[in-house]
Design an enzyme around this catalytic site. Structure first.
Site, PDB file in Angstrom:
ATOM      1  CE  LYS A 178      -3.755  -2.416   1.969  1.00  0.00           C
ATOM      2  NZ  LYS A 178      -4.254  -3.235   3.895  1.00  0.00           N
ATOM      3  CD  GLN A 184      -3.448  -4.891   6.638  1.00  0.00           C
ATOM      4  OE1 GLN A 184      -2.859  -3.319   6.120  1.00  0.00           O
ATOM      5  NE2 GLN A 184      -3.753  -5.474   6.146  1.00  0.00           N
ATOM      6  CG  ASP A 209     -11.025  -1.011   4.683  1.00  0.00           C
ATOM      7  OD1 ASP A 209     -11.228  -1.154   3.584  1.00  0.00           O
ATOM      8  OD2 ASP A 209      -9.873  -1.985   4.859  1.00  0.00           O
TER       9      ASP A 209
END
Length: 282
Positions: free
Chosen positions: A56, A100, A123
């Site tokens: 990323k 994460q 997200d």
């Protein structure tokens, strides 16, 4: 439907299209003095998670998006993680925050997700983000579900009126992609570990989304001839949740692993970061 006639859904091509659309938007932001910035938070030393975070970061660099890596030891407490996230919430230079997944088991992952400010939840992991996705109102739906929808749209694969079977009910994949498919007028069945006679249900599907986290879980004889198969799994050895060769022999279209859903997920994360910078940047 033979394997040779099956359309391979190339995630790289979809990701390229998304990134091409971002470059001029990033340039315009920079002219205003705003550099889109994604902060990634990694707890512990899980090698797969470390790889994802690095990928990323590299993707950000290639597009000219700033990235901040916050790496915390495995012994970090829920309170310490929440404090780190709140610090990023208060940093005006940060437009998106990605925690994460998964975090070490002693951490309350939901509490950590909920600490992410709504305008930086790129997200879609907060309960508010999920609710807005379900209502079709999300600024930033979960990236993997959004990637699946982007692949279907890119290849002009019909969703309206089709029966979609989603295998998996996680709050950041199975549930939100079920909601997004429903909003696109599919009839959706969401299956999980307690589903009775799963193969029989999958055989009814026009669209199969595999999000179960088990290598080669979906068998070829589960796939109705002509169905579209989207494999959102990623397991050690570059293996998805679908037995690719066996399922491709029946499917009209299928995503490979790697190079299917994964690249589009990362491109979607970058898009959401740029979206956040445009909407909430100084």
């Amino acid at each position: 439907m033979t394997h040779s006639e099956t359309l391979v859904l190339d995630g790289g091509a979809v990701a390229d299209r998304i990134r091409e659309g971002l470059a001029p938007r990033i340039a315009r932001l920079k002219e205003r003095g705003v550099v889109p910035c994604l902060a990634t938070v990694l707890v512990g030393d899980d090698p797969a998670s470390a790889t994802y975070v690095r990928m990323k970061g590299n993707a950000c660099k290639r597009l000219g998006i700033a990235s901040i890596r916050v790496e915390l030891p495995a012994a970090t407490t829920t309170e310490e993680l929440v404090a780190a996230i709140r610090g990023l919430n208060g940093d005006a230079a940060v437009h998106g925050i990605l925690l994460q997944h998964p975090v070490p088991p002693h951490i309350d992952e939901r509490a950590a997700f909920e600490a992410i400010a709504a305008q930086k939840d790129v997200d879609g992991v907060t309960t508010l983000g999920y609710a807005r996705t379900a209502f079709g109102l999300a600024d930033f739906p979960c990236c993997t579900p959004a990637a699946i929808m982007a692949i279907l749209a890119h290849y002009e694969l019909p969703v309206s009126g089709r029966h979609a079977v989603v295998i998996g009910r996680s709050p950041i994949l199975g549930k939100p992609v079920s909601a997004m498919l429903l909003n696109a007028d599919a009839t959706v069945t969401t299956c999980h570990s307690r589903t009775a006679d799963l193969p029989a249900i999958v055989r009814l599907a026009d669209i199969v989304v595999a999000a179960v986290g088990k290598p080669k879980f979906v068998r070829g004889d589960w796939i109705k001839p002509g169905a579209v198969v989207l494999d959102a799994g990623y397991n050690p050895g570059n293996v998805g949740d679908v037995d690719y060769a066996a399922c491709a022999a029946h499917a009209s279209a299928i995503t490979p692993v790697p190079a299917g859903v994964g690249p589009v997920t990362i491109a979607t994360l970058l898009k959401h970061t740029v979206d956040a910078a445009e909407k909430f940047g100084a």
